[in-house]
Design a protein around this motif. Structure first.
Motif, short mmCIF file in Angstrom:
data_model
loop_
_atom_site.label_atom_id
_atom_site.label_comp_id
_atom_site.label_asym_id
_atom_site.label_seq_id
_atom_site.Cartn_x
_atom_site.Cartn_y
_atom_site.Cartn_z
N SER A 192 0.94 -1.26 0.02
CA SER A 192 -0.05 0.17 -0.22
C SER A 192 0.71 1.43 -0.05
N GLY A 193 2.37 0.61 -0.71
CA GLY A 193 3.41 2.05 -0.46
C GLY A 193 3.17 2.90 -1.98
N TYR A 194 2.94 3.68 -1.33
CA TYR A 194 3.42 5.22 -3.03
C TYR A 194 3.56 6.69 -1.93
N ALA A 195 4.43 7.23 -3.77
CA ALA A 195 5.15 8.39 -3.14
C ALA A 195 4.57 9.84 -4.68
N GLN A 196 5.43 10.53 -4.93
CA GLN A 196 5.21 11.64 -5.61
C GLN A 196 6.43 11.89 -5.96
N LEU A 197 6.68 12.55 -6.95
CA LEU A 197 7.79 13.41 -7.44
C LEU A 197 8.74 13.79 -6.30
N GLY A 198 10.04 13.42 -6.92
CA GLY A 198 11.34 14.04 -5.28
C GLY A 198 11.73 15.11 -6.28
N GLU A 199 12.81 15.02 -6.02
CA GLU A 199 13.77 16.51 -6.45
C GLU A 199 13.73 16.22 -7.73
N LEU A 200 14.01 17.09 -8.67
CA LEU A 200 14.07 16.49 -10.43
C LEU A 200 15.43 16.95 -10.90
N VAL A 201 15.86 16.24 -11.81
CA VAL A 201 17.22 16.74 -12.59
C VAL A 201 16.94 15.96 -14.19
N ASN A 202 17.97 16.98 -14.61
CA ASN A 202 17.88 16.83 -15.93
C ASN A 202 19.74 16.28 -16.68
N VAL A 203 19.92 14.96 -17.29
CA VAL A 203 20.88 14.50 -18.04
C VAL A 203 20.78 14.49 -19.07
N ALA A 204 21.48 15.53 -19.96
CA ALA A 204 21.90 15.13 -21.54
C ALA A 204 22.32 13.52 -22.26
N ARG A 205 21.31 13.25 -22.90
CA ARG A 205 21.82 11.91 -24.09
C ARG A 205 22.92 12.09 -24.43
N PRO A 206 23.61 12.05 -24.19
CA PRO A 206 25.39 11.56 -24.81
C PRO A 206 25.28 10.52 -26.29
N PHE A 207 25.30 11.64 -27.30
CA PHE A 207 26.06 11.59 -28.81
C PHE A 207 27.15 10.95 -29.03
N TRP A 208 27.48 10.13 -29.67
CA TRP A 208 28.74 9.31 -30.27
C TRP A 208 29.71 11.16 -30.86
N LYS A 209 28.93 11.60 -31.23
CA LYS A 209 29.55 12.72 -31.86
C LYS A 209 30.53 13.61 -31.11
N ASP A 210 29.60 13.31 -30.31
CA ASP A 210 29.94 14.58 -29.07
C ASP A 210 30.93 13.87 -27.91
N VAL A 211 31.19 12.18 -28.21
CA VAL A 211 32.08 11.37 -26.77
C VAL A 211 33.32 11.30 -27.22
N GLN A 212 33.38 10.51 -28.73
CA GLN A 212 34.86 10.23 -29.18
C GLN A 212 35.76 11.00 -29.37
N GLY A 213 37.10 11.09 -28.77
CA GLY A 213 38.13 12.03 -28.51
C GLY A 213 38.16 11.84 -26.82
N LYS A 214 37.38 12.01 -26.94
CA LYS A 214 37.02 12.42 -25.12
C LYS A 214 37.52 11.65 -24.23
N GLU A 215 38.24 11.78 -22.77
CA GLU A 215 37.83 11.52 -21.86
C GLU A 215 36.78 10.87 -21.09
N ARG A 216 36.66 10.13 -20.69
CA ARG A 216 35.32 9.64 -19.62
C ARG A 216 34.86 10.77 -19.07
N GLU A 217 35.42 11.59 -17.58
CA GLU A 217 35.74 12.53 -17.31
C GLU A 217 34.62 13.99 -17.76
N GLU A 218 35.13 14.29 -19.02
CA GLU A 218 34.98 14.73 -20.21
C GLU A 218 33.99 14.97 -20.76
N ALA A 219 33.55 13.74 -21.30
CA ALA A 219 32.47 13.10 -22.08
C ALA A 219 31.47 12.66 -21.81
N MET A 220 31.11 11.75 -20.15
CA MET A 220 30.06 11.86 -19.89
C MET A 220 29.26 12.76 -18.61
N PRO A 221 28.01 13.24 -19.46
CA PRO A 221 26.94 14.34 -19.42
C PRO A 221 27.05 13.82 -18.12
#
Ligand SMILES: Cc1cc2nc3c(=O)[nH]c(=O)nc-3n(C[C@H](O)[C@H](O)[C@H](O)COP(=O)(O)O)c2cc1C
Length: 226
Positions: A192-221
């Motif tokens: 019988s448990g329910y919840a309401q939305l809590g804090e909302l966040v955005n994380v940009a969707r990654p695409f290879w064209k933006d990821v390639q040639g970068k280190e993970r630290e820099e590439a990961m949104p």
């Protein structure tokens, strides 16, 4: 692999390993419904061939594709909603928001077939645009569907509904889209448990064209608070 625990332990000292048949069916059900959370709720309205309306909540419910768009829900056993769908293969998935939590829950009562959930919960049946079942007027959004298939495996009946129309009220609309906070959906947990939305966040969707040639630290949104 054999089960690591013969029944649900009070505390877990080592990893739990088990299959669906290793515990009592009810215990495995409790485990899964506590694990796959939060679940949205499809408040499914249907109509019988004789014209009796029905509405009941189903949290085995989700979008199942978008080209063309589908939703699915599952009935454990044969309930009135499923019986109606076999007579009139159309339904409305009314979206359950926090202001309707208690009424939604009330409609899950095992009312006899001739008792109306709409009446008991003081809900207003409103005509749908493209299907025969009424939508719940008090809901803020409605998804009208035609049943394409009912897949049955023992007591699990999965209903696949192709979306034919949606209806959304202005109060949940902001900046060109449905605003999650304005929609205020009910999130189903287990039991019988329910919840309401809590804090909302955005994380940009990654695409290879933006990821390639970068280190993970820099590439990961990164997640950013909204
Ligand atoms: C939040 C909520 C979610 C539920 N989800 C499901 C579900 O996914 N599948 C199911 O068979 N029953 C589910 N139930 C139980 C049904 O709503 C209940 O059995 C109801 O009486 C079925 O109505 P009907 O016979 O009019 O179809 C849920 C109940 C609640 C309160």
């Amino acid at each position: 692999m054999t089960a690591s625990h013969s029944a649900p332990p009070q505390t877990l000292e080592s990893d739990l390993e088990l299959g669906p048949g290793d515990w009592e069916a009810r215990e495995f059900y409790h485990l899964m419904t506590a694990l796959v959370i939060p679940r949205p709720i499809g408040w499914i309205s249907t109509i019988s061939a004789a014209g009796v309306s029905n509405v009941a909540p189903y949290s085995y419910f989700n979008m199942m594709g978008n080209d063309p768009p589908y939703v699915a829900f599952a009935s454990t056993g044969v309930k009135d909603s499923l019986r109606n769908l076999r007579e009139v293969p159309q339904f409305v998935a009314n979206i359950v928001t926090m202001h309707l939590l208690e009424k939604m829950n009330f409609t899950s009562t095992d009312f006899p077939k001739d008792e109306s959930e709409f009446g008991w919960a003081e809900l207003t049946p409103a005509p749908s645009a493209k299907v025969k079942p009424f939508r719940v007027k008090e809901a803020r959004a409605h998804i009208e569907c035609e049943v394409k298939e009912i897949y049955t495996d023992h007591n699990t009946n999965i209903v696949l509904g192709r979306i034919v129309h949606t209806h959304i009220v202005p109060s949940v609309w902001k900046n060109g889209r449905v605003d999650p906070k304005l929609l205020d959906p009910v999130c189903r947990l287990s039991g019988s448990g329910y919840a309401q939305l809590g804090e909302l966040v955005n994380v940009a969707r990654p695409f290879w064209k933006d990821v390639q040639g970068k280190e993970r630290e820099e590439a990961m949104p990164r997640a950013v608070k909204r």
